[in-house]
Write an enzyme that holds these catalytic residues in place. Structure first.
Site, PDB file in Angstrom:
ATOM      1  N   TRP A 293     -10.029 -52.166  -2.675  1.00 24.03           N
ATOM      2  CA  TRP A 293     -10.177 -52.249  -1.218  1.00 24.03           C
ATOM      3  C   TRP A 293     -10.886 -50.980  -0.748  1.00 24.03           C
ATOM      4  CZ3 TRP A 293      -8.094 -48.776   2.445  1.00 24.03           C
ATOM      5  CH2 TRP A 293      -8.411 -49.110   3.774  1.00 24.03           C
TER       6      TRP A 293
ATOM      7  N   GLU B  98     -10.321 -57.055  -2.015  1.00 26.77           N
ATOM      8  CA  GLU B  98      -9.452 -57.311  -0.857  1.00 26.77           C
ATOM      9  C   GLU B  98     -10.201 -57.202   0.471  1.00 26.77           C
ATOM     10  OE1 GLU B  98      -6.149 -54.585  -0.620  1.00 26.77           O
ATOM     11  OE2 GLU B  98      -5.289 -55.573   1.121  1.00 26.77           O
TER      12      GLU B  98
ATOM     13  N   LYS C  49     -10.900 -57.405   4.636  1.00 30.53           N
ATOM     14  CA  LYS C  49     -10.216 -56.985   5.862  1.00 30.53           C
ATOM     15  C   LYS C  49     -11.182 -57.225   7.007  1.00 30.53           C
ATOM     16  CE  LYS C  49      -7.561 -53.067   7.583  1.00 30.53           C
ATOM     17  NZ  LYS C  49      -6.847 -51.849   7.178  1.00 30.53           N
TER      18      LYS C  49
ATOM     19  N   ASP D  44      -4.493 -60.144   2.165  1.00 31.37           N
ATOM     20  CA  ASP D  44      -3.465 -59.285   2.766  1.00 31.37           C
ATOM     21  C   ASP D  44      -3.063 -59.906   4.104  1.00 31.37           C
ATOM     22  OD1 ASP D  44      -2.354 -57.210   4.517  1.00 31.37           O
ATOM     23  OD2 ASP D  44      -2.847 -55.792   2.912  1.00 31.37           O
TER      24      ASP D  44
ATOM     25  N   HIS E  61      -4.453 -58.453   7.423  1.00 31.57           N
ATOM     26  CA  HIS E  61      -5.877 -58.169   7.595  1.00 31.57           C
ATOM     27  C   HIS E  61      -6.657 -59.153   8.448  1.00 31.57           C
ATOM     28  CE1 HIS E  61      -6.335 -55.257   3.952  1.00 31.57           C
ATOM     29  NE2 HIS E  61      -5.415 -54.894   4.801  1.00 31.57           N
TER      30      HIS E  61
ATOM     31  N   HIS F 295      -1.298 -59.540  -0.836  1.00 28.65           N
ATOM     32  CA  HIS F 295      -0.610 -58.366  -0.320  1.00 28.65           C
ATOM     33  C   HIS F 295       0.240 -58.879   0.829  1.00 28.65           C
ATOM     34  CE1 HIS F 295      -3.057 -54.610  -1.713  1.00 28.65           C
ATOM     35  NE2 HIS F 295      -2.443 -55.241  -2.699  1.00 28.65           N
TER      36      HIS F 295
ATOM     37  N   ASP G 229      -2.828 -54.370  11.992  1.00 29.81           N
ATOM     38  CA  ASP G 229      -2.490 -54.244  10.566  1.00 29.81           C
ATOM     39  C   ASP G 229      -1.531 -53.077  10.369  1.00 29.81           C
ATOM     40  OD1 ASP G 229      -2.671 -54.538   7.767  1.00 29.81           O
ATOM     41  OD2 ASP G 229      -4.297 -53.081   7.672  1.00 29.81           O
TER      42      ASP G 229
ATOM     43  N   ASP H 299       1.381 -52.810   8.898  1.00 32.46           N
ATOM     44  CA  ASP H 299       2.119 -52.691   7.640  1.00 32.46           C
ATOM     45  C   ASP H 299       3.610 -52.445   7.832  1.00 32.46           C
ATOM     46  OD1 ASP H 299       0.165 -52.898   5.297  1.00 32.46           O
ATOM     47  OD2 ASP H 299      -0.884 -51.534   6.628  1.00 32.46           O
TER      48      ASP H 299
ATOM     49  N   ASP I 110       2.619 -55.057   0.389  1.00 31.94           N
ATOM     50  CA  ASP I 110       1.846 -53.929   0.916  1.00 31.94           C
ATOM     51  C   ASP I 110       2.325 -53.580   2.317  1.00 31.94           C
ATOM     52  OD1 ASP I 110       0.018 -52.034   1.641  1.00 31.94           O
ATOM     53  OD2 ASP I 110      -1.720 -53.374   1.682  1.00 31.94           O
TER      54      ASP I 110
HETATM   55  C1  RNT Z   1      -5.514 -51.443   3.566  1.00 29.99           C
HETATM   56  C2  RNT Z   1      -5.239 -52.373   2.451  1.00 29.99           C
HETATM   57  C3  RNT Z   1      -4.861 -51.736   1.163  1.00 29.99           C
HETATM   58  C4  RNT Z   1      -3.911 -50.581   1.311  1.00 29.99           C
HETATM   59  C5  RNT Z   1      -3.332 -50.073   0.011  1.00 29.99           C
HETATM   60  C6  RNT Z   1      -2.677 -48.754   0.152  1.00 29.99           C
HETATM   61  O1  RNT Z   1      -5.659 -52.063   4.767  1.00 29.99           O
HETATM   62  O2  RNT Z   1      -4.260 -53.280   2.823  1.00 29.99           O
HETATM   63  O3  RNT Z   1      -4.379 -52.695   0.311  1.00 29.99           O
HETATM   64  O4  RNT Z   1      -2.840 -50.888   2.164  1.00 29.99           O
HETATM   65  O5  RNT Z   1      -4.294 -50.093  -0.945  1.00 29.99           O
HETATM   66 ZN    ZN Z   2      -3.471 -54.561   1.328  1.00 28.68          ZN
END
Ligand code: RNT
Ligand code: ZN
Length: 422
Positions: free
Chosen positions: A188, A229, A231, A262, A265, A289, A297, A299, A329
């Site tokens: 990513w 990955e 986003k 993810d 994202h 993720h 985003d 997390d 994640d």
């Molecule tokens: C970032 C991505 C990525 C990170 C990690 C730490 O938006 O989701 O995967 O969160 O690699």
């Molecule tokens: Zn991620």
């Protein structure tokens, strides 16, 4: 503390109830035991890593909170994760970022890292008998110049990051080989633009070129598989992200590598659950993720939301358990980090169990005869089936705390270990 006998009794009753609907709880638990969640190392230290203490995280990643007790060294992070594992039913994996390299005196930059810096991680995983996954780290580094890595206009910067990409694939392969379990190396990058770009094409074409260079060296897929990955946007990259969904979907399909979806994202009403069966028409495997975005985003710790359940349902009901590498994640530094790890991981496992305990064959049959009334009725009735009794039994059988009992263990660990860290 519930007595073992009562948990077993409750399970027997629940099992009968499920059997009446055509659901075999033993078969469900057996399937569940075969699922390994790839648990991210970065919840344990706020995505800090161990390369250098003074580098800002950047890349649109933000961790909020300063709850005491964060792991300061790789050894502490390993100890913390062992505590986490002791509270989770099943056998799971550990997902490490390149920035968790252990330099042991000799500093090497990201374009020169090798398996040497990850020996301790590998030995430890081997000792625990767990698999490991890996990630290139394209943030928290001075060469993330102006927010650009693999799309940077300057060739020398791109080359540095291409080398990093290749090194990480080699490390992934070494991990897979040493542990006898295929490693997933996930790429990513944070590259993006805060405001409307004049050139959307250039960075994307450079990204294709950079990625092709990274994936050129042939690596045995028995040891390492690669994933990219996407986003759509991030903090400081609100207007343009070269590595968008369409970009990486096209890239993964045309190059035969994996895609990582993810959950944080995408646009707020767009969920990854529906993407699973679409992408798996064209790719042999998919990585996830699993995260929880709150407004962006962000997390947040994974909770047992409808979205999480929908993700688990798609994997289980679609028959994709063997084709989806489920990873987590998120990072929350405002609560006990071990608890954050445990809560999110237990929820992921729980969501899978709920999906496995759904009388999906009857529901699918109703759908096939266009009896949508029955489909809806069964979906809704399923929600109050005695799932909790099966979950408790699964935890008991796996020798891990039942219900909220894990919390007392985390509190004790906080008292004995975390509170002593400054
Ligand atoms: C970032 C991505 C990525 C990170 C990690 C730490 O938006 O989701 O995967 O969160 O690699
Ligand atoms: Zn991620």
């Amino acid at each position: 503390m519930k007595s073992t006998k009562k948990i077993e009794q409750a399970y027997r009753l629940a099992s009968e109830r499920y059997a009446a609907l055509g659901v075999d709880t033993e078969a469900a638990l057996k399937k569940l035991a075969g699922v390994s969640i790839s648990i991210h190392c970065w919840q344990g230290d706020d995505v800090g890593g161990f390369e250098s203490a003074d580098m800002e995280l950047g890349g649109g990643l933000a961790v909020t909170g300063n709850y005491p007790g964060k792991a300061r060294t790789a050894a502490e992070l390993r100890a913390d994760f062992e505590k986490v594992l002791s509270l989770l039913p099943g056998k799971h994996r550990f997902n490490v970022h390149a920035s968790y390299a252990e330099m042991s005196g000799k500093r090497v930059d990201r374009d020169e890292i090798s398996v040497e810096q990850f020996r301790n991680w590998i030995d430890w995983a081997k000792k625990l008998g767990i698999g490991m996954d890996f990630n290139q780290t394209y943030f928290a580094h001075p060469k993330v110049d102006g927010g650009f890595t693999l799309t940077h206009p300057d060739k020398s910067i791109r080359t540095f990051w291409i080398e990093h990409g290749i090194r990480c694939r080699e490390i992934g392969a070494a991990i897979g080989k040493a542990l006898g379990k295929t490693c997933l190396t996930n790429l990513w990058i944070p590259d993006g633009m805060k405001d409307t770009p004049a050139d959307r094409r250039g960075p994307r074409e450079r990204l294709v070129e950079s990625l092709d260079a990274i994936f050129k060296p042939k690596i045995d897929r028995k040891y390492n598989v690669d994933s990219v990955e996407p986003k759509l946007f991030g903090i400081g990259a609100e207007s343009y992200t070269p590595g968008s969904h369409e970009f990486y979907l096209g890239y993964a399909v045309s190059r035969g590598i994996l895609l990582t979806l993810d959950a944080g994202h995408y646009h707020p009403t767009e969920t990854i659950a529906d993407k699973i069966s679409a992408v798996l028409c064209f790719l042999p495997e998919l990585a996830l993720h699993v995260s929880r975005g709150v407004r962006w985003d962000s997390d947040h710790v994974v909770t047992l939301t409808d979205e999480l359940q929908a993700i688990a349902q798609e994997i289980v009901w679609g028959g994709y358990l063997g084709r989806v590498r489920i990873g987590l994640d998120y990072f929350d530094a405002s609560i006990n980090r071990i608890a954050a790890w445990v809560i999110g991981s237990r929820n992921m496992i729980r969501a899978l169990l709920m999906a496995l305990l759904t009388p999906i064959d009857s529901i699918k049959a109703a759908e096939a005869r266009r009896d949508y009334t029955t489909r809806l009725a069964l979906f809704e009735e399923t929600k109050s089936l005695p799932f909790g009794a099966v979950w408790d039994w699964y935890c008991l059988k796996n020798d891990v705390p039942v219900g909220e009992a894990w919390l007392a263990e985390v509190k004790q660990y906080e008292k004995d270990v975390l509170s002593k860290r400054s």
